[in-house]
Scaffold this active site. Structure first.
Site, PDB file in Angstrom:
ATOM      1  N   ALA A 552     -20.665  30.188  -3.428  1.00  0.00           N
ATOM      2  CA  ALA A 552     -21.168  30.860  -2.569  1.00  0.00           C
ATOM      3  C   ALA A 552     -20.743  30.355  -1.826  1.00  0.00           C
ATOM      4  O   ALA A 552     -20.892  31.669  -1.048  1.00  0.00           O
ATOM      5  CB  ALA A 552     -23.522  30.608  -2.758  1.00  0.00           C
ATOM      6  N   ALA A 556     -16.121  25.732   7.931  1.00  0.00           N
ATOM      7  CA  ALA A 556     -15.507  25.290   7.614  1.00  0.00           C
ATOM      8  C   ALA A 556     -15.503  23.389   8.124  1.00  0.00           C
ATOM      9  O   ALA A 556     -15.008  22.465   8.034  1.00  0.00           O
ATOM     10  CB  ALA A 556     -15.018  25.170   9.545  1.00  0.00           C
ATOM     11  N   VAL A 560     -20.567  25.785   0.042  1.00  0.00           N
ATOM     12  CA  VAL A 560     -22.248  25.629  -0.725  1.00  0.00           C
ATOM     13  C   VAL A 560     -22.062  26.275  -1.920  1.00  0.00           C
ATOM     14  O   VAL A 560     -21.321  27.726  -2.987  1.00  0.00           O
ATOM     15  CB  VAL A 560     -23.368  27.017  -0.063  1.00  0.00           C
ATOM     16  N   ASP A 693     -36.219  30.190  16.051  1.00  0.00           N
ATOM     17  CA  ASP A 693     -35.334  31.378  15.962  1.00  0.00           C
ATOM     18  C   ASP A 693     -36.419  32.345  14.514  1.00  0.00           C
ATOM     19  O   ASP A 693     -35.595  31.992  13.273  1.00  0.00           O
ATOM     20  CB  ASP A 693     -34.234  31.157  15.122  1.00  0.00           C
TER      21      ASP A 693
END
EC number: 2.7.11.1
Length: 842
Positions: A552, A556, A560, A693
């Protein structure tokens, strides 16, 4: 001799300051007989004291005395000698003892002392500078100029006292008696304060640090803004400098980017595909000199089912499965030979140049020509950066790895990367050019780093300001509609986010005003980290438990993968996870696997912290952590719940009703999504955890319309000893005003972000997305509650809900517990009513 002739013979020495005049005779204070009365003087002989200083011709009365340590700049300058210091009316004297009958070893006239100042030569020490040439000393202010100009006639002595109070006492006494000092000392430990102002004639800011001046020069912050609230402008500049990497490469604003998805990944949520975005490069610096990481990247609209087939190859990390597809058959021919660092940004058909907002659509037939133009522009930007580092707009030739967050859903455009601690060494370029490799450190200037919204901004507003939310039931709103960029009906690639970028380690940081650095927090050793990781991971080979379906994304520090569970380990750690899990794992379950290279994680202790938080935060409205595997000491696999519906951002962008006059979602749909998100937040807040967030990128859906919160990389736990936080983390457009103003905050910052996310679903974007970066921060800090574009089309319930979420005064802002009882949630739709929003993925 005439008077004028006599005047010509008068020299400066005839008017020297010879000291105070003698005291006149006075009567006895006790009313006794005075000397001028007619009496036999023999009767008064017993009252006379020939040694009394009060009867001498010159005043020698002692004003202050005490023991001190003394040294001069002569032959014995290396020895501190103990002496008895006396301050008289006309001189300062040093004695070997406290007996006044002895002669002074050093006597300094007060008229020759030209400077007295504290020095760090010794503790509680001051320097006394005298002029040894008496002829060069004159009275008045001009004498100090004459004396100071002749350095050869100056001599210094150093006097040290026993205590701080003695030091100040001596300084005050000497200042008061010395005629050349006028009672005012030279400044000590002074600080030069810069006065910042705005010149209305030139239209520019004056007296400002260079880097601030460059930021404001091309920003939309005007002189009127400065006059209205100059303190807010300074706060914004300090915020930008401190948390955009000035003097600290870790405090960088993560930069969201866009890219292309693979047609073979239609079943993947875009939160997975967000990891692919790290593979594509964009210009990182706007022409204004302001970091372009806040330059909008959300497209105004996009027809569903418009995808550009791009397939990713294997990354630099060792693949999980050797059968992982690496074919290029789905890659357009004109993109197959594009080097990684020249990979263009193609979002909404736009290819912004110089980091500016997109000016117009790019037709798909012209994609190859546009690609060549972008490559030429990037070459020009590199040349410009060599001449004008502050206006660098292109990528750095050698990317450095940025730590990859733990959560595979993470969109990577948060303000601060929690795993960043220090700049990393650059990665070597990969041989496979067709594979998109993340480019994290493409900004060569810290001010060009990572301060960017996540969406393509509409055209600048040309109408009246938006109306504020009504504060009562009878409030009405009559405002002009703010135009939004027209819908782009052309076929465009499917868009996603790219990983953040970090400034290069070897680039000099900008100057300017900076706050004192806080002491670094102690970090765990590698052995302690590995010990804790082994306690929260399963001791088994994950390659035997999962079958990889497809890749997916690539980062770095990790990759995934979408995988299918083929086996359930029987280790004790796994049994404990199964017993505590909400949904027991089964063979055949789809999962998301994040493979992480620990050696590329600068702050490994934060990975442990995030795993522990997710492990203890299992809820139906939170993307659940399933298990983790420590395959080797450098290879960590984290298994997360798979959310095939994608992020709320994707749903907003691909909504068929997302245009100028209609909201992307209906109010019942918004009420359902916000209610589910609020339930997850309440669960976290009850555990004293702040998410910090909340935004549409971090809210995921699945095909059953379950809504879940993800991304715990910035969460913080409150305690009794630390009930508030002040760390600047999150994404700017969703930040509460108290965060931008660098004040302490608590759980209610998540409530503010929830209100901004509600506006996203109403208007397709958060407030101020089309503003200049610095101007946006200024508006958040000064405007407080944002204004709606079309308040007249909204129900009273949703406006009331927004008013309690977006209250600037934290005391009156609702908590998650209070929000769950709000009447707005009564209009929430059924989960099946959200299935139409997921049709674009089919």
């Amino acid at each position: 001799m005439s008077l004028s002739a006599a005047a010509n013979k008068i020299s400066d020495n005839d008017f020297q300051n010879i000291g105070p005049a003698p005291r006149p005779p006075s009567s006895n204070s006790q009313g006794r007989t005075c000397y001028n009365q007619t009496q036999p003087i023999t009767k008064l002989m017993s009252q006379l004291d020939l040694t009394s200083a009060s009867h001498l011709g010159t005043s020698t009365s002692k004003k202050k005395s005490g023991w001190v340590s003394y040294k001069d700049d002569g032959i014995l300058s290396f020895i501190w000698q103990k002496r008895y210091l006396m301050l008289h009316d006309s001189y300062v004297a040093l004695y070997k003892n406290d007996k006044q009958n002895d002669d002074a070893i050093l006597k300094i006239p007060l008229t020759s002392i030209i400077s007295v100042s504290r020095t760090q030569l010794k503790q509680y020490c001051f320097e006394l500078v005298r002029c040894s040439d008496r002829n060069s000393v004159s009275s008045g202010s001009s004498s100090s100029l004459n004396v100071s100009s002749d350095s050869n006639s100056k001599k210094s002595i150093y006097i040290a006292t026993k205590t701080e109070s003695d030091l100040h006492s001596w300084l005050d006494a000497i200042f008061a008696k010395c005629p050349l000092l006028s009672g005012v000392s030279s400044p000590t430990n002074f600080t030069h304060k810069v006065h910042v102002g705005f010149d209305p004639e030139t239209g520019s800011f004056v007296g400002m640090p260079t880097n601030w001046e460059k930021l404001l020069k091309h920003s939309r912050i005007t002189g009127e803004d400065w006059n209205n609230n100059s303190a807010a402008v300074i706060q914004v500049l300090q915020f930008y400098q401190e948390y955009n990497g000035a003097g600290n490469p870790t405090n960088t604003l993560d930069k969201p980017q866009s890219g292309e998805t693979s047609s073979s990944q239609k079943s993947l949520p875009n939160s997975y595909n967000d990891n692919k975005l790290r593979n594509n490069s964009v210009n990182s610096k706007s022409s204004s000199g302001v970091s372009s990481s806040m330059v909008s990247q959300r497209k105004t609209s996009q027809p569903p089912n418009t995808k550009s087939p791009v397939s990713l190859g294997s990354g630099s990390l060792p693949p999980i499965n050797t059968k992982l597809p690496t074919s290029q058959s789905n890659i357009p021919r004109h993109l197959q030979n594009v080097p990684n660092q020249q990979y263009p940004k193609m979002r909404n058909g736009h290819s912004p140049t110089n980091g500016q907002f997109p000016r117009g659509p790019m037709h798909p037939n012209n994609s190859q020509r546009s690609l060549q133009q972008q490559q030429q522009q990037q070459q020009q930007q590199k040349q410009q950066h060599q001449q004008y580092p502050y206006h660098h707009q292109g990528p750095s030739p050698s990317p450095s790895p940025s730590p990859s967050p733990l959560n595979p859903y993470r969109p990577h455009h948060n303000m601060i990367n929690p795993y960043s601690k220090q700049p990393q060494s650059p990665l070597s370029s990969q041989s496979t050019q067709n594979q998109a490799i993340p480019r994290y450190a493409q900004n060569s200037s810290p001010t060009a780093a990572h301060f960017q919204p996540q969406r393509t901004a509409p055209k600048p507003p040309i109408s009246a300001p938006r109306a504020p939310y009504p504060s009562n039931q009878n409030a009405t709103s009559n405002t002009h509609v703010q135009p939004v960029a027209p819908k782009n009906d052309q076929s465009t690639p499917q868009t996603m986010r790219q990983a953040p970028k970090r400034p290069d380690a070897d680039v000099a940081q900008p100057g300017g005003v900076a706050k004192p650095k806080k002491p670094a927090r102690p970090t765990m050793s590698t052995a302690e980290i590995m010990s804790k990781l082994k306690k929260v991971t399963v001791n088994a080979d994950p390659s035997q438990c999962f079958k990889v379906i497809e890749k997916a994304g690539q980062g770095a520090s990790g990759s995934v993968y979408l995988a299918e569970r083929t086996h359930i380990p029987t280790e004790s750690n796994m049994i404990e996870l199964i017993n505590n899990d909400i949904d027991e794992p089964h063979v055949g379950d789809k999962v998301a696997i994040k493979q992480m290279v620990l050696s590329k994680q600068p702050r490994k202790e934060l990975i442990v912290n995030e795993i522990l938080v997710m492990k203890d935060s299992r809820h139906k409205n939170i993307v659940n952590f399933l298990e983790a595997y420590l395959r080797t000491d450098d290879d960590l696999w984290v298994v997360m719940e798979f959310m095939e519906g994608g992020s709320l951002t994707d749903i907003i962008e691909n909504s068929p009703t997302n245009d100028n006059s209609h909201s992307p979602l209906t109010e019942p749909q918004i009420a359902y999504i916000v209610r589910e998100t609020c339930q997850g937040l309440k669960f976290l807040h009850d555990k004293h955890i702040i998410h910090r967030d909340i935004k549409s990128d971090n809210v995921l859906l699945d095909t059953r319309a379950r809504v879940k919160i993800t991304d715990f990389g910035f969460c913080a736990r409150l305690t009794d000893k630390r009930s508030k936080r002040a760390t600047m983390v999150g994404t700017p457009y969703w930040m509460a005003p108290e965060v931008v103003k660098q004040r302490e905050y608590d759980e209610k910052i998540d409530v503010w972000s929830l209100g901004i996310m509600t506006i996203e679903m109403l208007e397709g974007e958060p407030p101020y997305l089309n503003e200049d970066p610095l101007k946006a921060l200024y508006l958040i800090a000064t405007n407080g509650t944002p204004k709606l574009k079309h308040p007249e089309s909204l129900s009273l319930e949703i406006k009331r809900f927004l008013s309690v979420c977006l209250c600037v005064d934290v005391r009156y802002r609702a908590s998650t517990e209070e929000l769950l009882h709000h009447g707005f949630f009564n209009m929430a739709c059924d989960p099946k009513d959200l299935t139409s929003l997921l049709e674009w993925k089919e």
